[in-house]
Design a protein around this motif. Structure first.
Motif, short mmCIF file in Angstrom:
data_model
loop_
_atom_site.label_atom_id
_atom_site.label_comp_id
_atom_site.label_asym_id
_atom_site.label_seq_id
_atom_site.Cartn_x
_atom_site.Cartn_y
_atom_site.Cartn_z
N PHE A 66 -11.42 10.94 -10.88
CA PHE A 66 -12.06 9.68 -10.46
C PHE A 66 -12.69 8.99 -11.65
O PHE A 66 -12.58 7.76 -11.81
CB PHE A 66 -13.12 10.01 -9.40
N ILE A 67 -13.34 9.76 -12.53
CA ILE A 67 -13.95 9.18 -13.73
C ILE A 67 -12.87 8.63 -14.66
O ILE A 67 -13.05 7.58 -15.29
CB ILE A 67 -14.82 10.22 -14.44
N ALA A 68 -11.74 9.31 -14.75
CA ALA A 68 -10.65 8.85 -15.62
C ALA A 68 -10.21 7.44 -15.24
O ALA A 68 -9.86 6.63 -16.12
CB ALA A 68 -9.46 9.81 -15.53
N ALA A 69 -10.21 7.14 -13.95
CA ALA A 69 -9.78 5.82 -13.49
C ALA A 69 -10.77 4.73 -13.86
O ALA A 69 -10.42 3.54 -13.82
CB ALA A 69 -9.57 5.84 -11.97
N GLN A 70 -12.00 5.10 -14.23
CA GLN A 70 -13.04 4.12 -14.52
C GLN A 70 -13.46 4.10 -15.99
O GLN A 70 -14.42 3.44 -16.36
CB GLN A 70 -14.27 4.41 -13.65
N THR A 71 -12.73 4.84 -16.82
CA THR A 71 -13.02 4.89 -18.25
C THR A 71 -11.72 4.70 -19.02
O THR A 71 -10.63 4.80 -18.46
CB THR A 71 -13.67 6.23 -18.65
N GLU A 72 -11.85 4.45 -20.31
CA GLU A 72 -10.67 4.20 -21.13
C GLU A 72 -10.56 5.12 -22.33
O GLU A 72 -9.45 5.41 -22.78
CB GLU A 72 -10.68 2.75 -21.64
N ARG A 73 -11.68 5.58 -22.85
CA ARG A 73 -11.67 6.30 -24.13
C ARG A 73 -12.25 7.70 -24.03
O ARG A 73 -11.89 8.59 -24.80
CB ARG A 73 -12.47 5.48 -25.15
N LEU A 74 -13.12 7.92 -23.08
CA LEU A 74 -13.89 9.15 -22.98
C LEU A 74 -12.99 10.37 -22.77
O LEU A 74 -12.10 10.35 -21.92
CB LEU A 74 -14.85 9.03 -21.80
N ILE A 75 -13.21 11.43 -23.56
CA ILE A 75 -12.54 12.70 -23.32
C ILE A 75 -13.22 13.38 -22.14
O ILE A 75 -14.44 13.49 -22.08
CB ILE A 75 -12.61 13.61 -24.56
N LEU A 76 -12.43 13.81 -21.17
CA LEU A 76 -12.95 14.38 -19.94
C LEU A 76 -12.68 15.87 -19.94
O LEU A 76 -11.54 16.32 -20.07
CB LEU A 76 -12.28 13.71 -18.73
N SER A 77 -13.74 16.64 -19.80
CA SER A 77 -13.63 18.09 -19.93
C SER A 77 -14.44 18.77 -18.84
O SER A 77 -15.26 18.15 -18.16
CB SER A 77 -14.15 18.53 -21.31
N THR A 78 -14.19 20.05 -18.68
CA THR A 78 -15.11 20.87 -17.93
C THR A 78 -16.06 21.53 -18.93
O THR A 78 -15.71 21.73 -20.09
CB THR A 78 -14.36 21.94 -17.13
N SER A 79 -17.25 21.85 -18.45
CA SER A 79 -18.14 22.67 -19.27
C SER A 79 -18.05 24.12 -18.82
O SER A 79 -18.55 25.00 -19.51
CB SER A 79 -19.58 22.15 -19.21
N THR A 80 -17.43 24.36 -17.70
CA THR A 80 -16.95 25.67 -17.29
C THR A 80 -15.87 25.48 -16.23
O THR A 80 -16.11 24.83 -15.22
CB THR A 80 -18.05 26.57 -16.68
#
Length: 373
Positions: A66-80
């Motif tokens: 969901f966040i990916a659809a609202q951002t353009e540059r941010l690397i999206l990761s899990t912290s665990t």
């Protein structure tokens, strides 16, 4: 270096008002925090995985998609991502889908987790925590790299001719970090595969973090992935800032005292003296964070925890403004000073794709699994 934030997704009452956000409010707030992180120029947003109260991120890839659809540059990761209790086939599928949705802005940080009851909830035995970590990641590593996988282990049913769908974007598996606070076997696993090692670094003293990072660096070199200085290291940290240090301390104290992860223990002053927690001015955060290099060496990723313990959303967004405007620009500049040329940048999908293309051009017969290392 990459700079960003990570969230544990706790739903904690604000100790100054007694109000607790609803689960829906907390989830929506997390999305807003991620969007704000990109707006202020940070590189990474990471979310934890929890399956028990008082936390909400039980489905990290759903949230990150969901966040990916609202951002353009941010690397999206899990912290665990729980490598112990999640099935490696499902991890492989979920993160391949997220790769495609985000255009490659996808990392995964694997860990054992710190909640004992989660093991039987997902049909596992906590006494097998380390063997599960090793076996599950061995399978996950192959699923992202091989077209048809035949596999047999001790803790999961076998696979015959299994093909992952969708395949990783551009044939490049997600960047993998192995996260740990206190488990040397996790540092060893990261070193064996040449993956990143993330020392969570939020509860233990610097001497412990030094030992864990040095172990990982030595073993990274031992396994032939490069020199110890070329190992891929990330660190966590916790901050709370106001322009005046005493204002920060007085405002944060009630949140610290009641926090679900460290409340009712050592005092705020004791905790900040022993751990990376920094409560004070932006200048104090800069000074303490730069000091991490003294015992961790030149590293690649710094993530901060800023949205825990019931802090109001307005306050969290103010913390992000301070990070983006006053802290991270200085850290980027200062961490670059004296950084040896041999120290690599943090791996990204784009850098691994370029490396794979170069390897394929130099050796067309090289198998894909060797092109993305």
């Amino acid at each position: 270096m990459q700079f960003g934030i990570f969230s544990v997704g706790d739903v904690t009452p604000d100790p100054t008002t007694g109000r607790s956000p609803t689960e829906a409010e907390r989830i929506r707030a997390t999305v807003e925090i991620a969007r704000k992180a990109e707006e202020v120029g940070l590189d990474v947003f990471a979310t934890g995985e929890h399956h028990n109260p008082p936390f909400v991120p039980s489905s990290p890839t759903t949230l990150l998609g969901f966040i990916a659809a609202q951002t353009e540059r941010l690397i999206l990761s899990t912290s665990t991502t729980l490598i112990t209790t999640n099935d490696p086939v499902k991890i492989a599928e979920d993160f391949s889908v997220l790769q495609h949705l985000s255009g490659g802005r996808t990392d995964v940080m694997l860990g054992r987790g710190n909640t004992g009851p989660v093991y039987p909830w997902f049909g596992q035995d906590i006494r097998n925590a380390v063997p599960l970590t090793v076996e599950h990641y061995g399978l996950l590593h192959r699923l992202w790299r091989e077209e048809a996988v035949d596999w047999e282990g001790k803790l999961r049913t076998p696979l015959q001719g299994f093909t992952l769908v969708p395949r990783p974007l551009d044939g490049i598996p997600p960047v993998v970090w192995h996260g740990s606070i206190r488990t040397p076997e996790v540092a060893e696993l990261a070193a064996y595969y040449g993956d990143g090692f993330f020392a969570n670094h939020i509860f233990w003293p610097a001497s412990h973090t030094r030992q864990m990072v040095e172990l990982y660096r030595r073993r990274f070199e031992h396994y032939g992935h490069g020199t110890a200085a070329q190992a891929i290291v990330g660190l966590g940290g916790q901050v709370f800032m106001r322009r005046n240090s005493q204002d920060a301390v007085s405002e944060f104290r009630p949140y610290f005292d009641e926090a679900p992860v460290y409340g009712h223990g050592p005092s705020l002053e004791e905790f900040t003296s022993l751990t990376p927690l920094t409560v004070g001015s932006p200048a104090e955060v800069i000074e303490k964070t730069l000091g991490f290099r003294d015992y961790a060496g030149d590293y690649q990723r710094q993530l901060f925890l800023i949205d825990h313990a019931g802090l109001p959303q307005k306050t969290v967004l103010e913390q992000l403004d301070l990070l983006g405007e006053e802290v991270v620009p200085v850290l980027r500049k200062e961490f670059a000073v004296g950084r040896p040329a041999e120290v690599p940048d943090a791996p990204t999908h784009a850098s691994l794709r370029a490396k794979a293309a170069h390897t394929a051009e130099a050796d067309p017969q090289a198998p894909p699994g060797e092109r993305d290392r």
